[in-house]
Design a protein around this motif. Structure first.
Motif, short mmCIF file in Angstrom:
data_model
loop_
_atom_site.label_atom_id
_atom_site.label_comp_id
_atom_site.label_asym_id
_atom_site.label_seq_id
_atom_site.Cartn_x
_atom_site.Cartn_y
_atom_site.Cartn_z
N GLY A 1 -5.12 3.14 -9.41
CA GLY A 1 -5.84 2.26 -8.71
C GLY A 1 -5.43 2.31 -7.01
O GLY A 1 -5.91 1.44 -6.45
N TYR A 2 -4.38 2.82 -6.80
CA TYR A 2 -3.94 3.02 -5.49
C TYR A 2 -4.99 3.17 -4.33
O TYR A 2 -4.84 2.58 -3.17
CB TYR A 2 -2.51 3.86 -5.34
N LYS A 3 -5.81 4.02 -4.89
CA LYS A 3 -6.83 4.43 -3.63
C LYS A 3 -7.72 3.37 -3.49
O LYS A 3 -8.19 3.15 -2.13
CB LYS A 3 -7.78 5.58 -4.35
N GLU A 4 -8.17 2.45 -4.47
CA GLU A 4 -8.70 1.25 -4.26
C GLU A 4 -8.11 0.11 -3.51
O GLU A 4 -8.50 -0.63 -2.53
CB GLU A 4 -9.55 0.71 -5.66
N LEU A 5 -7.08 -0.03 -4.03
CA LEU A 5 -6.17 -1.06 -3.35
C LEU A 5 -5.98 -0.65 -1.95
O LEU A 5 -5.71 -1.53 -1.01
CB LEU A 5 -4.63 -0.88 -3.98
N LYS A 6 -5.74 0.52 -1.58
CA LYS A 6 -5.59 1.01 -0.31
C LYS A 6 -6.78 0.66 0.78
O LYS A 6 -6.72 0.12 1.90
CB LYS A 6 -5.39 2.55 0.12
N ARG A 7 -7.91 0.61 0.16
CA ARG A 7 -9.17 0.17 0.91
C ARG A 7 -9.49 -1.40 1.05
O ARG A 7 -10.31 -1.48 1.89
CB ARG A 7 -10.44 1.03 0.26
N LYS A 8 -9.22 -1.89 0.01
CA LYS A 8 -9.63 -3.42 -0.11
C LYS A 8 -8.44 -4.39 0.13
O LYS A 8 -7.55 -4.38 -0.76
CB LYS A 8 -10.21 -3.65 -1.38
N ARG B 1 -16.17 -8.04 -10.10
CA ARG B 1 -14.75 -8.09 -10.18
C ARG B 1 -14.49 -9.09 -8.76
O ARG B 1 -13.59 -9.86 -8.98
CB ARG B 1 -14.09 -6.78 -10.17
N ILE C 1 -7.72 -6.75 -2.78
CA ILE C 1 -6.90 -6.42 -3.88
C ILE C 1 -5.45 -6.43 -3.45
O ILE C 1 -4.67 -6.97 -4.01
CB ILE C 1 -7.42 -5.01 -4.35
N THR D 1 0.74 -1.25 0.08
CA THR D 1 -0.08 -0.04 0.15
C THR D 1 0.80 1.20 -0.10
O THR D 1 0.76 2.15 -0.77
CB THR D 1 -0.88 -0.05 1.18
N ILE E 1 -9.35 -6.03 -11.14
CA ILE E 1 -8.71 -5.55 -10.16
C ILE E 1 -7.40 -4.80 -10.24
O ILE E 1 -7.11 -3.95 -9.33
CB ILE E 1 -9.22 -6.13 -8.57
#
Length: 366
Positions: free
Chosen positions: A108-115, A169, A118, A98, A186
């Protein structure tokens, strides 16, 4: 699930994955024949989507059944302490991944940070560390290429699994307790490997360090068929060919370069040696403390609460309380910010933990 089996076009209805897992692989001569057999399997299993794994060998457990555990759960007689240690390593790798994605503003870093799924998917597919996910592909050609790649044996194996249909996804199926993740949807576009491999990963929903039976995490209960293919050019014939290694693992993959940094860190500091010893000793200390507290109360407690209870009941001294709390904070730092840990510090804490373990056990026995 319906299983296609036998040397003739025999249909075995309602066959369980356990039956297939303990059976011998069905011999296949050519890639075309394999496609035809899986086409029949797909037709018989309308309620499931077929996924494949290609392997050099048919790995079997002591009972003689093919076994497919996610890497974080592999090993005979896996102790709880070791499972906890592996998840600690995974947590540290997630934090490092992260941080790298955020620092370099990877798409896509914002989504990776949340999930977490991923994060786990990237770490799994780039082989950074053990995760609760297992790799699959939706492509027979990819599976066969993996099975035959750098294979010195006469044969290789293709395994066919029936999983629930994908709706998103990250597709969570509560009916089957499964999560199935389409990596192409993803992973950031700079992550080339999952696109060339048509990759998916799957795992058991909501199960991490605790489970009723380890066997529930084995994907052999989703196995529909297993095939044995020859390791020869004749298998592909004139119409098909094997995908070369540099296509399955493409060069100049920016995400591979990023994850290499984390893997180097995991191999050097997280997986082995002093850090592994430290985490195991801490787990041992936690176990001793919780066992002692369980003799005194039926109420569930965190480790921090359990330590405080022992102090309040004058089972440990103020000095001992402070020492344990200081090491607990260091343990959290190890898990959440591993890059900031100096390996020399770990050795000092190991000596302290060994001493504390002996002292707590002596106190508990008195």
């Amino acid at each position: 699930m319906q299983t296609y089996w036998g040397k003739t076009t025999q249909k075995i209805w309602g066959c369980s994955g356990g039956y297939v897992a303990s059976s011998n692989a069905f011999p296949i001569k050519t890639f075309r024949e394999l496609v035809e057999k899986t086409a029949q399997l797909s037709y018989l299993n309308k309620d499931h989507l077929l996924f494949y794994r290609g392997q050099n060998s048919d790995y079997r457990n002591r009972g003689g059944s093919s076994t497919f555990y996610p890497s974080i759960y592999r090993g005979d007689y896996l102790q709880q302490r070791e499972v906890n240690n592996r998840f600690d390593i995974l947590d540290g790798a997630c934090k490092s991944l992260t941080d790298l994605f955020v620092d370099q503003k990877v798409e896509g870093y914002k989504e990776l940070k949340r999930k977490k799924y991923i994060q786990w998917s990237v770490l799994q597919h780039y082989e950074v560390c053990a995760t609760p996910l297992l790799d699959f592909t939706h492509s027979l050609r990819v599976a066969c290429s993996f099975a035959l790649q750098e294979n010195k044996s006469e044969n290789a194996y293709i395994f066919v699994f029936g999983l629930p249909y994908i709706t998103n996804r990250i597709s969570v199926n509560s009916e089957h307790d499964l999560v199935n993740i389409r990596l192409l949807s993803i992973c950031p576009p700079h992550a080339l490997r999952p696109y060339f491999q048509e990759g998916y990963v799957a795992g058991t929903e909501d199960i991490t360090t605790t489970y009723d039976s380890k066997s529930e995490l084995d994907f052999n209960n989703r196995l529909i068929a297993k095939f044995e293919i020859p390791n020869s050019d004749d298998f592909w014939g004139k119409s098909f060919d094997q995908i070369p290694k540099d296509s399955l693992y493409p060069n100049n993959d920016p995400i591979w370069e990023l994850t290499k940094e984390i893997k180097d860190l995991a191999d050097r500091e997280l997986k082995a040696g002093d850090l592994g010893d430290f985490l195991k000793l801490w787990s041992e200390l936690e176990e001793t403390i919780l066992n002692e507290v369980n003799k005194r109360t039926d109420r569930f407690m965190s480790v921090r609460e359990a330590i405080r209870l022992l102090y309040d009941q004058e089972q440990i001294t103020k000095e001992l309380l402070n020492e344990i709390d200081r090491i607990r904070k260091f343990r959290n730092q190890v898990v959440h910010t591993p890059k900031k840990i100096n390996p020399r510090m770990i050795q000092d804490y190991i000596f302290e933990l060994e001493r504390l373990n002996k002292e707590i056990k002596t106190t508990a026995n008195n």
